[in-house]
Structure formats: C-alpha cells, structure tokens
Scaffold this motif. Structure first.
Motif, mmCIF file in Angstrom:
data_model
loop_
_atom_site.group_PDB
_atom_site.id
_atom_site.type_symbol
_atom_site.label_atom_id
_atom_site.label_comp_id
_atom_site.label_asym_id
_atom_site.label_seq_id
_atom_site.Cartn_x
_atom_site.Cartn_y
_atom_site.Cartn_z
ATOM 1 N N LEU A 398 0.991 -1.210 -0.096
ATOM 2 C CA LEU A 398 -0.032 0.030 0.008
ATOM 3 C C LEU A 398 0.811 1.222 0.072
ATOM 4 O O LEU A 398 0.430 2.206 -0.668
ATOM 5 N N LEU A 399 2.189 1.175 0.622
ATOM 6 C CA LEU A 399 2.963 2.220 0.755
ATOM 7 C C LEU A 399 3.271 2.649 -1.087
ATOM 8 O O LEU A 399 3.470 3.590 -1.412
ATOM 9 N N GLY A 400 3.804 1.372 -1.521
ATOM 10 C CA GLY A 400 4.146 1.612 -3.050
ATOM 11 C C GLY A 400 3.086 2.059 -3.904
ATOM 12 O O GLY A 400 3.172 3.085 -4.672
ATOM 13 N N VAL A 401 1.862 1.677 -3.551
ATOM 14 C CA VAL A 401 0.471 2.550 -4.225
ATOM 15 C C VAL A 401 0.332 3.934 -4.084
ATOM 16 O O VAL A 401 0.397 4.483 -5.105
ATOM 17 N N GLY A 402 0.457 4.230 -2.856
ATOM 18 C CA GLY A 402 0.425 5.686 -2.536
ATOM 19 C C GLY A 402 1.282 6.442 -3.282
ATOM 20 O O GLY A 402 1.067 7.605 -3.579
ATOM 21 N N ILE A 403 2.821 6.058 -3.126
ATOM 22 C CA ILE A 403 3.680 6.828 -4.343
ATOM 23 C C ILE A 403 3.281 6.544 -5.559
ATOM 24 O O ILE A 403 3.509 7.662 -6.195
ATOM 25 N N GLY A 404 2.849 5.518 -5.949
ATOM 26 C CA GLY A 404 2.623 5.542 -7.479
ATOM 27 C C GLY A 404 1.502 6.495 -7.855
ATOM 28 O O GLY A 404 1.734 7.312 -8.747
ATOM 29 N N VAL A 405 0.419 6.439 -7.143
ATOM 30 C CA VAL A 405 -0.777 7.464 -7.355
ATOM 31 C C VAL A 405 -0.229 9.026 -7.072
ATOM 32 O O VAL A 405 -0.556 9.973 -7.822
ATOM 33 N N GLY A 406 0.608 9.272 -5.981
ATOM 34 C CA GLY A 406 0.914 10.606 -5.590
ATOM 35 C C GLY A 406 2.025 10.964 -6.772
ATOM 36 O O GLY A 406 1.653 12.230 -6.898
ATOM 37 N N LEU A 407 2.884 10.203 -7.098
ATOM 38 C CA LEU A 407 3.863 10.899 -8.160
ATOM 39 C C LEU A 407 3.455 10.678 -9.660
ATOM 40 O O LEU A 407 3.793 11.529 -10.572
ATOM 41 N N GLY A 408 2.439 9.935 -9.901
ATOM 42 C CA GLY A 408 2.038 9.615 -11.333
ATOM 43 C C GLY A 408 0.535 9.474 -11.719
ATOM 44 O O GLY A 408 0.382 8.892 -12.675
ATOM 45 N N LEU A 409 0.052 10.452 -11.125
ATOM 46 C CA LEU A 409 -1.269 10.409 -11.354
ATOM 47 C C LEU A 409 -1.601 11.091 -12.789
ATOM 48 O O LEU A 409 -2.752 10.592 -13.446
ATOM 49 N N ARG A 410 -0.689 11.654 -13.339
ATOM 50 C CA ARG A 410 -0.952 12.147 -14.797
ATOM 51 C C ARG A 410 -0.481 11.040 -15.842
ATOM 52 O O ARG A 410 -0.469 11.196 -17.146
ATOM 53 N N ASN A 411 0.281 9.889 -15.372
ATOM 54 C CA ASN A 411 0.501 8.871 -16.174
ATOM 55 C C ASN A 411 -0.694 8.046 -16.436
ATOM 56 O O ASN A 411 -1.407 7.457 -15.771
#
Length: 593
Positions: A398-411
């Motif tokens: 879930l930590l990795g999920v949060g980082i992915g959404v936080g840094l890459g929402l435009r991806n």
C-alpha cells in the motif's frame, strides 16, 4: 599481430590482413546497427525469443522422468526443473552482466530487451514444466473429467457434435480444445488428452503474453517486473486461458487510452486503423475469456470519458470519436457470437456457488484460496497481520501504491490501474452486500485477483517513479554543486544496476514458479485432505485409451472414461450452494444442507 584470416599466410602481410578485417568488421557492425535500428525487428526478436523460451523450456521438461505420486519423486522432479532453468538462464544473465560492464550502451540495451523477453518466458515455462512433472505417466490433464475440466470437455464435445456455442461461456478456449482434439487426438475420444496439451502449452505462454502486452507501455525492465511477479502468482494451470486475459487487458487498455489522447495528432486513416487494431484485440480477448471485462468496465468507461478531448476543438473530437467508434465496431463484430448469447441467456444465468472466499472478510484482497482448501477454513484463513490485521507485505504494498498515485497521477498507466481498481472495488462490495438477499454470488470473489493485480501495478509504478525522480534530483544537485564527473551518476552505472536487478527478478521468478507448480503436485491422501493436488491425483486415476491405469496410478481399479461427456450445470436452485462448510452448513449458509 597474429593473422586470424583463413588461407595461406603468404597471401598478404599481417598489416594488410588486419586492415581488411577491420573493414569487414566495420561493414558487419554497420549492417548489424542498421538491422537493429528498425523497431519492428527488435520487437519481433523480443517476441520470438520470449515465446520460444517458454515453449522450449516446457519441451525440455517433458523429458523429466519421476514418479509424481511419491513426494520424493515430486521433489526430485521439481529439483530437475530448477537444474534445467539454471543451465538455461545463467548464460543469459552472464551475457547481460558482461554487456552491462564491457559492452557499449547500445549493445547492452539490445541484450537487455532479449534477456527480459527470455526470462519472462522461462518464468511460466518453469510452472508448465512443474505441471508436466505432476502429470508424468498419465495422458490426462489436471482435473481428469471432474469439475471445470469436465465442463470444458463437455463444451468441446458439444461443439464437435455440431451443437454450437456453450451458453454464455466464452467460446474461444472450448473451440480451440475441440479443434486440437479433432486434429491431434482423433476427436471426441481424445478431448481429455487435448486438454492436457493445452494446459501445458498455454501455461508456458502466460509469461510471454503478459510481458509483450506490458511492452506496449513500459520499458523492458519494468515490463519484466510486472509480468513475472503477476504471472507466477495468478497463473492457474487448470484454466491458464482465463488469467492471461486479465494480465493482458490492463496494459492493452492503458495503450488504448494513450492512443485516445494522441488521436487528434493522427491522420483519419491512421486513427481508424489503430482503433480497428485495438477493437480486434479486445474482441478476441473477449471471446477467449470475458469475465474480466465486467470488473474493468466501470473504471475504464469513466476514464475514457475523462480522457476524451471535449475541449480541444471539433477536429480533436472528430478524431477521438473515429478512434472509439472503430474500436467498438470491430470489437462488437468479433465478439458478436458471445454478445448474442449473453443478451439471450444472461439473465437466466445466476451464480449461486459459495465457497471459502465468500466466507472471509470481504475487504481482504491480498490472497486467494480455491475450493480445494486442504486444512483451511474461514476460521484460520487469512491469518491476521500485525497492524489492524494487515501484514507487513500489505503495508509495504500500500505504501508503494500511495507513492505511485502521488507521483504519477498524470501517467496513463497509473490512471488505468487506479480507475479499474476503484471500479472493481465498488462492484465487489455491491455484489457481496446483496449476496444474502439475492442468494447469488455472481463470481464476486474473482475481483480479488484484478484488485490485487492493480495494487501490484501501482506499487511497481511507484518504484519506477521514485527511481526516475530520485535520479533526476541527484543529478540536478550534483550539477548545481559542480561535482566532478567521477562522482556523477553515469548511464553505465545505471545499466549495471538494472542488470543486477534483472538477476534478482529472475531468481524470484524461478522460486515463485516452483512454488506455483508445487501446489498442483498430486495429493498424498485426497480422501482426507482435498487440496490443489486433487486435480493431478484425478488425472492418474482415469483409464487410458487402452483401458488400463496410467503408469504411476495409486489405485488398482481406475475410473472408466465417460465418452458421452456433455456440458452440465448445477440444477436450478433459489438458494446458495455452500462448499467447504461441512459440519457447520447451518452456521455458514443460514439453512439446512
């Protein structure tokens, strides 16, 4: 200097020979660079190597001779599979590491692509090889003629008898099974043997297909990480055709949404052709296994509406409509047979089969237990984690999920995984919350797979984005501080790091694949403990075409073959049918058995 040119040494001087060699070498390198500069050549080579690695390793594993009905024989067979994969994989990794340290960066990038493709094939080739060990000595596939394999054989038999499509079930695999039996095993009498062939072949191809789908949107290393981890986790050799659609659907959707955003920049012809190509792929996957479309649909439709270029002018809207219209038209034509059956019979098809996954906390989506539960029950599975029931793995994921959404929402890939996750999550709880009232399960536990898959995708993308941002920040900081060149991050260092991480992914793949195959080894005592090995056990207790038991059969009197096998369904019932509830049916189902 030693003259390496063949022929009499008096024909030319060493210096002249060296110059000729250099010219020949230069011409050879130039031809190689021209060939590898063509994108289609690299993609074709990557695909061929990946598919060949999976299928080739399966063929190699078919030569392993071990008694799968003895645990010592099972261990020996699995060890031989690991020995083979080491002999095949270690040279690939050695070439990759050597090129990362000694070769040019251009050469390393080529080797990395080929190596990643090969490793993706080997990962599920190991699973298929392990299943070949489990079925050694019997011509039957996992499950024999029982359960879902029996249903699939019945569907194929009905097709061979000219009875058409199997209701609302996707017809792609039953049709292939029927054709395979007809051309390689003599028709109806060989459908069970054909099922074994396809279980092995398609299991070996899951990794390459997932990898090649992810290569549409990701570079080789990141495509390998997602493809290997998800393939060995989700691969179900009894029905390998179903999960490969899930593994491919997400990256194909992401590639489709990327093209939707780019459609205003393309010509009309290119827009229509690309849309038709995606429509063809979606239609074929729909016929192959349609279930994942239901769970993906809410998020996918919403994301398509958000990405549609509503405010970019008439030209952009026209091209986007052409692109989406081409997709829908071609997909509808290809998938028409199944769409017709769903429209005709869909309302009459109700899933009332409840089992252990419908008894556990519905918010648990990080594990799966089949209806071959062994010693598991909803009382002792899943095990409670340390933090509010969540394990360390769950917290890190879930930590990795949060980082992915936080840094890459435009991806676009992050958005695709996130929206599909949200849609599947809502559908899961909609069906689960109505289960008691409607007395219907409607396959909602299968959202566990696609939800976990989306979480894994987001976590890997989080690691990717941290890597990209982190390297960028460090380089900027070193440049501003005027650090010497030796202290800076060089492309060579990044290539070496990637090569090392690929070695780690390869090791995980072989370990995970062995775990996956080990689950299906024939049960030692299926009458007391029904685990996932029951299906392989059944394959060893059916008579062969000669009317005798298979080579390693644990019983003296094997079951006769049912040559009249037809498609069958559970009898209509207005109540749930509860499995894995012996001894407490009233407490689980709320009614008498």
């Amino acid at each position: 200097m030693t003259d390496l040119v063949s022929g009499p040494p008096t024909e030319r001087s060493p210096g002249e020979a060296t110059q000729a060699d250099l010219k020949s070498s230069t011409r050879s390198d130039s031809r190689f660079e021209r060939l590898t500069s063509r994108r289609w050549v690299l993609r074709l080579a990557e695909a061929v190597v990946s598919l060949a690695a999976g299928l080739g390793f399966l063929l190699l594993s078919l030569h392993i001779s071990a008694n799968p009905l003895s645990r010592i024989g099972q261990v020996s067979g699995l060890a031989k599979v690991q020995q083979y994969v080491a002999l095949v994989g270690l040279p690939i990794l050695a070439v990759l590491l050597w090129t990362a340290y000694r070769g040019t960066l251009r050469r390393y990038q080529l080797v990395q692509r080929i190596a990643c493709g090969a490793l993706a094939g080997l990962a599920t080739g190991v699973v298929a090889g392990g299943i070949a060990v489990a079925l050694n000595g019997t011509p039957w596939g996992l499950g024999g003629q029982e359960g879902d394999p029996g249903n699939l054989m019945g569907m194929a038999n009905d097709m061979l008898r000219g009875k058409g499509l199997p209701g609302v079930y996707p017809p792609g695999f039953p049709a292939l099974l029927a054709l395979w039996a007809k051309y390689f095993h003599g028709g109806i009498a060989g459908v069970g043997y054909a099922l074994k062939d396809l279980q092995l072949l398609l299991s070996a191809l899951v990794g390459p297909m997932a990898y090649l789908a992810w290569r549409l949107v990701l570079r080789p290393f990141w495509a390998l990480v997602i493809a290997v981890s998800s393939s060995v986790l989700f691969l179900d050799p009894i029905r390998p055709y179903s999960h490969v659609v899930m593994l491919m659907l997400l990256p194909v959707l992401a590639a489709c949404f990327r093209e939707l955003r780019r459609s205003p920049e393309l010509t009309v012809r290119s827009t229509v052709l690309r849309g038709a190509g995606f429509g063809l792929v979606f239609g074929l996957m729909f016929l192959w296994y349609s279930g994942w479309y239901l769970w993906s649909a809410p998020g996918a439709f919403l994301l398509a509406a958000l990405l549609f270029p509503w405010r970019r002018g008439r030209h952009a809207v026209k091209h986007a409509l052409l692109f989406l219209g081409s997709i829908v038209a071609v997909a509808a034509v290809v998938g028409l047979p199944l769409l017709y059956q769903l429209a005709r019979l869909g309302s009459e098809t109700v899933d009332r089969y409840a089992y252990i996954n419908t008894y556990i906390d519905p918010a648990y989506v990080l594990g799966w237990a089949s209806d071959r539960t062994g010693g598991l029950s909803y009382h002792n599975w899943p095990q409670s984690g340390e933090l509010a029931g969540q394990s360390g793995f769950a917290v890190l994921l879930l930590l990795g999920v949060g980082i992915g959404v936080g840094l890459g929402l435009r991806n676009v890939v992050v958005r695709t995984a996130g929206f599909v996750l949200a849609g599947a999550w809502l559908l899961r709880f909609w069906f689960a919350s109505h289960m008691a009232h409607d007395q219907a399960v409607q396959l909602y536990p299968r959202t566990t797979w696609i939800i976990m898959y989306c979480l894994m995708i987001l976590a890997v993308l989080g690691a990717k984005l941290v890597h990209e941002r982190g390297v960028g920040w460090i380089r900027t900081a070193l440049d501003s501080a005027g650090a010497p060149a030796a202290a800076r991050i060089s492309p060579r260092a990044m290539a070496q790091l990637a090569a090392g991480l690929i070695c780690a992914v390869a090791l995980f793949g072989t370990m995970g694949a062995s775990w996956s195959a080990n689950r299906y080894m024939p049960s030692a005592n299926p009458s007391k403990v029904e685990d996932m090995g029951l299906d392989a056990y059944r394959a060893h207790t059916l008579q062969t075409e000669k009317g005798v038991c298979p080579k390693y059969s644990p019983v003296k009197d094997c079951s006769p073959v049912n040559m009249e096998l037809k498609t069958y369904y559970f009898e209509p019932d207005s109540k749930l049918w509860c499995a894995n509830a012996d001894g407490e049916f009233q407490a689980v189902c709320g009614r008498k058995p």
